[in-house]
Design an enzyme around this catalytic site. Sequence first.
Site, PDB file in Angstrom:
ATOM      1  CD  GLU A 102      -3.113   0.802   0.316  1.00 15.30           C
ATOM      2  OE1 GLU A 102      -2.542   1.543  -0.509  1.00 15.30           O
ATOM      3  OE2 GLU A 102      -4.302   0.916   0.593  1.00 15.30           O
ATOM      4  CG  ASP A 103      -1.002   4.779  -1.440  1.00 11.80           C
ATOM      5  OD1 ASP A 103      -1.676   4.079  -0.667  1.00 11.80           O
ATOM      6  OD2 ASP A 103      -1.522   5.635  -2.183  1.00 11.80           O
ATOM      7  CG  ASP A 106      -5.335   9.135   6.485  1.00 14.91           C
ATOM      8  OD1 ASP A 106      -5.291   9.424   7.682  1.00 14.91           O
ATOM      9  OD2 ASP A 106      -5.695   9.952   5.621  1.00 14.91           O
ATOM     10  CE  LYS A 134      -1.388  11.400   5.956  1.00 12.88           C
ATOM     11  NZ  LYS A 134      -2.497  12.056   5.239  1.00 12.88           N
ATOM     12  CG  PHE A 155      -3.417  15.987   1.314  1.00  8.45           C
ATOM     13  CD1 PHE A 155      -4.291  14.898   1.374  1.00  8.45           C
ATOM     14  CD2 PHE A 155      -2.953  16.397   0.061  1.00  8.45           C
ATOM     15  CE1 PHE A 155      -4.705  14.248   0.215  1.00  8.45           C
ATOM     16  CE2 PHE A 155      -3.364  15.753  -1.097  1.00  8.45           C
ATOM     17  CZ  PHE A 155      -4.241  14.682  -1.014  1.00  8.45           C
ATOM     18  NE  ARG A 168      -3.005   8.504  -9.140  1.00  7.75           N
ATOM     19  CZ  ARG A 168      -3.623   8.168  -8.010  1.00  7.75           C
ATOM     20  NH1 ARG A 168      -2.924   7.787  -6.953  1.00  7.75           N
ATOM     21  NH2 ARG A 168      -4.933   8.199  -7.931  1.00  7.75           N
TER      22      ARG A 168
HETATM   23  P1  IMP Z   1      -7.424   5.154   4.871  1.00 10.45           P
HETATM   24  O1  IMP Z   1      -8.462   4.193   4.410  1.00 10.45           O
HETATM   25  O2  IMP Z   1      -8.022   6.319   5.622  1.00 10.45           O
HETATM   26  O3  IMP Z   1      -6.293   4.532   5.648  1.00 10.45           O
HETATM   27  O4  IMP Z   1      -6.813   5.855   3.610  1.00 10.45           O
HETATM   28  C1  IMP Z   1      -6.236   5.195   2.635  1.00 10.45           C
HETATM   29  C2  IMP Z   1      -6.271   5.900   1.306  1.00 10.45           C
HETATM   30  O5  IMP Z   1      -6.536   7.317   1.409  1.00 10.45           O
HETATM   31  C3  IMP Z   1      -4.910   5.785   0.701  1.00 10.45           C
HETATM   32  O6  IMP Z   1      -4.767   4.581   0.011  1.00 10.45           O
HETATM   33  C4  IMP Z   1      -4.853   6.999  -0.178  1.00 10.45           C
HETATM   34  O7  IMP Z   1      -5.439   6.706  -1.415  1.00 10.45           O
HETATM   35  C5  IMP Z   1      -5.693   8.033   0.544  1.00 10.45           C
HETATM   36  N1  IMP Z   1      -4.847   8.969   1.330  1.00 10.45           N
HETATM   37  C6  IMP Z   1      -4.699   9.000   2.656  1.00 10.45           C
HETATM   38  N2  IMP Z   1      -3.868   9.990   3.033  1.00 10.45           N
HETATM   39  C7  IMP Z   1      -3.461  10.581   1.889  1.00 10.45           C
HETATM   40  C8  IMP Z   1      -2.563  11.681   1.605  1.00 10.45           C
HETATM   41  O8  IMP Z   1      -1.963  12.318   2.496  1.00 10.45           O
HETATM   42  N3  IMP Z   1      -2.397  11.986   0.290  1.00 10.45           N
HETATM   43  C9  IMP Z   1      -3.032  11.325  -0.711  1.00 10.45           C
HETATM   44  N4  IMP Z   1      -3.854  10.296  -0.497  1.00 10.45           N
HETATM   45  C10 IMP Z   1      -4.083   9.934   0.799  1.00 10.45           C
HETATM   46 MG    MG Z   2      -3.694   3.376  -1.396  1.00 15.31          MG
END
Ligand code: IMP
Ligand code: MG
Length: 178
Positions: A102-103, A106, A134, A155, A168
């Site tokens: 995963e990238d 969050d 995070k 962000f 990207r």
């Molecule tokens: P989560 O489900 O809240 O953990 O978020 C996951 C997804 O939100 C990631 O795979 C990203 O696509 C997007 N995301 C979360 N934080 C960022 C950020 O700081 N920049 C860009 N995309 C983000």
């Molecule tokens: Mg992602």
Amino acid sequence: MERITIKDKTFAINIPESRIQERIVQMAKEINADMKGKSPVFLCVLNGAFLFAADVFKNLDVECEITFLRVSSYEGTSSTGTVKNLVGVSASLKDRTVVILEDIVDTGDTAVYLLQEIEKHGPKEIRFASLLFKPKALRHEVKLDYVGFEVPNDFLVGYGLDYDGLGRNLRDIYKLAE
Ligand code: IMP
Ligand code: MG
């Protein structure tokens, strides 16, 4: 470039390419050591993780496969809100060691969803690797096996991460500037 503008927002450099690449080499070393003899399947979560997955993959020296999947979310019309859907798991994951790439993690919503869905395919074990994490935003108990960088709740954009579909392609990771 120290600062860049995407649409209406300005971003300042946060993690330069050299640090990203250095860290990925270290992560791949760890993964190589852990995955010896396991013939794992790597799962790249599109779109955000495509560059991270490619760079990790180039540094692996164990027998391994890679496949690509997508978590598509759409706003449901029901009161449950956002409905997620896992698309593209074509490889058989039954009794395999699976490593999710995963990238960023969050809130952890996506991570929890991915783990639940992949579990249904009957893998032997699942490991989770994320370039970015995070910790202050996390609202689930998720075990991350490999984390590149812990970052604050800013962000971020670049190296696969987008702002409104853009950014990207940046080689460095930037954060939203005040
Ligand atoms: P989560 O489900 O809240 O953990 O978020 C996951 C997804 O939100 C990631 O795979 C990203 O696509 C997007 N995301 C979360 N934080 C960022 C950020 O700081 N920049 C860009 N995309 C983000
Ligand atoms: Mg992602």
